[in-house]
Design a protein around this motif. Structure first.
Motif, PDB file in Angstrom:
ATOM      1  N   GLU A 283       0.820  -1.209   0.000  1.00  0.00           N
ATOM      2  CA  GLU A 283       0.000   0.000   0.000  1.00  0.00           C
ATOM      3  C   GLU A 283       0.855   1.261   0.000  1.00  0.00           C
ATOM      4  N   ARG A 284       1.893   1.275   0.856  1.00  0.00           N
ATOM      5  CA  ARG A 284       2.654   2.516   1.047  1.00  0.00           C
ATOM      6  C   ARG A 284       4.059   2.463   0.489  1.00  0.00           C
ATOM      7  N   GLY A 285       4.509   1.282   0.112  1.00  0.00           N
ATOM      8  CA  GLY A 285       5.873   1.172  -0.366  1.00  0.00           C
ATOM      9  C   GLY A 285       6.880   1.244   0.761  1.00  0.00           C
ATOM     10  N   ALA A 286       6.420   1.107   2.001  1.00  0.00           N
ATOM     11  CA  ALA A 286       7.339   1.155   3.137  1.00  0.00           C
ATOM     12  C   ALA A 286       6.879   0.197   4.218  1.00  0.00           C
ATOM     13  N   ASN A 287       7.806  -0.225   5.044  1.00  0.00           N
ATOM     14  CA  ASN A 287       7.474  -1.127   6.143  1.00  0.00           C
ATOM     15  C   ASN A 287       6.934  -0.363   7.343  1.00  0.00           C
ATOM     16  N   ALA A 288       6.106  -1.045   8.120  1.00  0.00           N
ATOM     17  CA  ALA A 288       5.639  -0.479   9.381  1.00  0.00           C
ATOM     18  C   ALA A 288       5.382  -1.659  10.295  1.00  0.00           C
ATOM     19  N   SER A 289       5.399  -1.422  11.614  1.00  0.00           N
ATOM     20  CA  SER A 289       5.191  -2.550  12.515  1.00  0.00           C
ATOM     21  C   SER A 289       3.716  -2.949  12.524  1.00  0.00           C
ATOM     22  N   THR A 290       3.464  -4.221  12.803  1.00  0.00           N
ATOM     23  CA  THR A 290       2.096  -4.763  12.741  1.00  0.00           C
ATOM     24  C   THR A 290       1.756  -5.462  14.053  1.00  0.00           C
ATOM     25  N   HIS A 291       0.478  -5.668  14.248  1.00  0.00           N
ATOM     26  CA  HIS A 291      -0.007  -6.520  15.329  1.00  0.00           C
ATOM     27  C   HIS A 291      -0.781  -7.650  14.689  1.00  0.00           C
ATOM     28  N   THR A 292      -0.929  -8.736  15.405  1.00  0.00           N
ATOM     29  CA  THR A 292      -1.707  -9.846  14.850  1.00  0.00           C
ATOM     30  C   THR A 292      -3.127  -9.368  14.529  1.00  0.00           C
ATOM     31  N   SER A 293      -3.627  -9.764  13.372  1.00  0.00           N
ATOM     32  CA  SER A 293      -4.904  -9.240  12.897  1.00  0.00           C
ATOM     33  C   SER A 293      -6.072  -9.983  13.521  1.00  0.00           C
ATOM     34  N   GLN A 294      -7.116  -9.220  13.872  1.00  0.00           N
ATOM     35  CA  GLN A 294      -8.326  -9.849  14.407  1.00  0.00           C
ATOM     36  C   GLN A 294      -9.505  -9.701  13.463  1.00  0.00           C
ATOM     37  N   SER A 295      -9.350  -8.846  12.473  1.00  0.00           N
ATOM     38  CA  SER A 295     -10.419  -8.705  11.482  1.00  0.00           C
ATOM     39  C   SER A 295      -9.791  -8.439  10.123  1.00  0.00           C
ATOM     40  N   PRO A 296     -10.550  -8.724   9.066  1.00  0.00           N
ATOM     41  CA  PRO A 296     -10.005  -8.505   7.726  1.00  0.00           C
ATOM     42  C   PRO A 296      -9.956  -7.017   7.399  1.00  0.00           C
ATOM     43  N   ILE A 297      -9.061  -6.629   6.534  1.00  0.00           N
ATOM     44  CA  ILE A 297      -9.079  -5.258   6.026  1.00  0.00           C
ATOM     45  C   ILE A 297      -8.840  -5.265   4.524  1.00  0.00           C
ATOM     46  N   ALA A 298      -9.371  -4.237   3.872  1.00  0.00           N
ATOM     47  CA  ALA A 298      -9.180  -4.088   2.429  1.00  0.00           C
ATOM     48  C   ALA A 298      -8.524  -2.748   2.176  1.00  0.00           C
ATOM     49  N   VAL A 299      -7.479  -2.723   1.377  1.00  0.00           N
ATOM     50  CA  VAL A 299      -6.870  -1.442   1.009  1.00  0.00           C
ATOM     51  C   VAL A 299      -6.672  -1.377  -0.500  1.00  0.00           C
ATOM     52  N   GLU A 300      -6.730  -0.149  -0.995  1.00  0.00           N
ATOM     53  CA  GLU A 300      -6.514   0.062  -2.418  1.00  0.00           C
ATOM     54  C   GLU A 300      -5.017   0.191  -2.668  1.00  0.00           C
TER      55      GLU A 300
ATOM     56  N   HIS B 298      -1.652   4.176 -13.207  1.00  0.00           N
ATOM     57  CA  HIS B 298      -1.284   2.976 -12.474  1.00  0.00           C
ATOM     58  C   HIS B 298      -2.483   2.045 -12.381  1.00  0.00           C
ATOM     59  N   LYS B 299      -2.246   0.768 -12.541  1.00  0.00           N
ATOM     60  CA  LYS B 299      -3.298  -0.217 -12.361  1.00  0.00           C
ATOM     61  C   LYS B 299      -3.633  -0.317 -10.876  1.00  0.00           C
ATOM     62  N   LYS B 300      -4.927  -0.156 -10.583  1.00  0.00           N
ATOM     63  CA  LYS B 300      -5.338  -0.222  -9.172  1.00  0.00           C
ATOM     64  C   LYS B 300      -5.985  -1.561  -8.859  1.00  0.00           C
ATOM     65  N   PHE B 301      -5.823  -1.987  -7.653  1.00  0.00           N
ATOM     66  CA  PHE B 301      -6.516  -3.194  -7.208  1.00  0.00           C
ATOM     67  C   PHE B 301      -6.751  -3.122  -5.707  1.00  0.00           C
ATOM     68  N   LEU B 302      -7.596  -4.037  -5.262  1.00  0.00           N
ATOM     69  CA  LEU B 302      -7.933  -4.088  -3.844  1.00  0.00           C
ATOM     70  C   LEU B 302      -7.210  -5.280  -3.229  1.00  0.00           C
ATOM     71  N   LEU B 303      -6.472  -5.033  -2.171  1.00  0.00           N
ATOM     72  CA  LEU B 303      -5.798  -6.125  -1.478  1.00  0.00           C
ATOM     73  C   LEU B 303      -6.564  -6.430  -0.187  1.00  0.00           C
ATOM     74  N   LEU B 304      -6.970  -7.683  -0.024  1.00  0.00           N
ATOM     75  CA  LEU B 304      -7.778  -8.087   1.129  1.00  0.00           C
ATOM     76  C   LEU B 304      -6.921  -8.885   2.097  1.00  0.00           C
TER      77      LEU B 304
END
Ligand code: GTP
Ligand code: MG
Length: 250
Positions: free
Chosen positions: A31-48, A73-79
Motif C-alpha cells: 500500500e505505502r511502499g514502506a514497512n511499518a510494525s504490525t499486530h496480529t490481525s483480528q479482522s479482515p481489512i481491504a486497502v486500495e 497505475h493499475k489499481k486493485f484491492l488487497l484483502l
C-alpha cells in the motif's frame, strides 16, 4: 465483509496464510511502499493498492508505449485476513463468495517449515483447506465459477538463514499434504460422513483421485494454477516476483 468498503468494483487479490507469516506487513508494503510494525490481525481489512511502475499489468502488454493509459497505475484491492485458526472463516468466506477476485496469495513463513515441525503441519493444513475449497468451487459446474483461478504460494522471510528455498517449500508442502489428505479422508470415513458412498467420488479428496502422491500441479485439472515464489517483506524487501504475479492477474 469487504463489500461495505465501497471499493468492490476494483479487481481484488485475497491475502491469506498462517498467523505471523507477514500478511499485514506485506499489505503495508504494497500500500505505502514502506514497512511499518504490525499486530496480529483480528479482522479482515481491504486497502486500495496501485501496481508500481515497471510491473506492467497483463492487459497493458500489447499497448503501444505512447498510449497515455500506460501512465495510469493499475489499481486493485488487497484483502488482508487474520491467520489465526479461529478467524480463518473471513478468508474462506471470500473464496466461497468472491467479488471480482483475480487471485489468491497464500503467504507462509519459509523459516518455519522444517520437516516434522508443527509450523509445517499447520501451514500445509491451511493450504490444503484453501485448495480444497477452491477445487470444490471450480468443479461445481455452475456458471458462477470462474474459468480459472490463480494462487501464489509466497514463501516469505527469505532474509532469515533458516528459510527454505522455494523448491524445498514446494516439495515439503506436497509431502505434508500427501499425508494429510489420506488422514482427512479416512477421518471422514470413520465418522460415517461418507457412509453409503462407494468412495469413487469423494468430494473431500484434494487433487487427482487415486494418486499416491499429492502434487500442486494436480490442481491444474481443476483450472487452479499454483505458483511458488520466494521473497521477503521486511529489511531489504524483495517482493518483485509477487508484484509481477499480481500484475499478470490484472
Ligand atoms: P496474523 O495477522 O496473525 O495472521 O499475522 P500476519 O501474517 O499478518 O503477520 P504480520 O504481518 O503481523 O507479521 C508477523 C511478524 O513477521 C512481524 O513481526 C513482522 O515484522 C515479521 N515479518 C514479516 N515479513 C517478514 C520478513 O520478510 N522477514 C522477517 N524476518 N520477518 C518478517
Ligand atoms: Mg495480520
Amino acid at each position: 465483509i469487504f463489500r461495505a468498503s465501497g471499493l468492490v468494483s476494483l479487481p481484488s487479490i485475497l491475502l491469506l496464510g498462517p498467523s505471523g507469516s507477514g500478511k499485514t506487513s506485506l499489505l503495508t508494503l504494497f500500500e505505502r511502499g514502506a514497512n511499518a510494525s504490525t499486530h496480529t490481525s483480528q479482522s479482515p481489512i481491504a486497502v486500495e493498492c496501485s501496481l508500481p511502475v515497471g510491473a506492467i499489468a497483463r492487459t497493458d502488454k500489447y499497448r503501444s508505449m505512447n498510449d497515455p493509459t500506460n501512465l495510469t497505475h493499475k489499481k486493485f484491492l488487497l484483502l488482508d485476513t487474520p491467520g489465526h485458526g479461529k478467524l480463518r472463516h473471513h478468508a474462506l468466506e471470500t473464496i466461497t463468495n468472491p467479488q471480482n477476485l483475480k487471485g489468491v496469495i497464500f503467504l507462509l513463513d519459509a523459516a518455519n517449515m522444517a520437516a516434522g515441525d508443527e509450523g509445517l503441519r499447520q501451514t500445509a493444513g491451511y493450504l490444503h483447506d484453501v485448495l480444497l475449497l477452491l477445487q470444490k468451487r471450480m468443479s461445481n459446474g455452475t456458471s458462477k465459477a470462474p474459468k480459472e483461478m490463480a494462487i501464489l504460494i509466497a514463501a516469505n522471510k527469505m532474509d532469515l538463514f533458516t528459510a527454505l528455498p522455494a523448491a524445498l517449500v514446494k516439495s515439503s508442502l506436497e509431502t505434508e499434504i500427501t499425508k494429510l489428505r489420506v488422514s482427512r479422508s479416512k477421518g471422514l470415513l470413520d465418522s460415517g460422513v461418507n457412509m453409503g458412498d462407494d468412495g469413487e467420488d469423494n468430494d473431500d479428496w484434494l487433487g487427482e483421485m487415486g494418486s499416491k502422491d499429492f502434487k500442486l500441479s494436480q490442481m491444474e485439472e481443476f483450472n487452479i494454477m499454483v505458483e511458488v515464489a520466494c521473497g521477503n517483506v521486511t529489511g531489504n524487501a524483495n517482493v518483485e516476483k509477487w508484484w509481477k504475479w499480481v500484475g499478470d492477474r490484472l
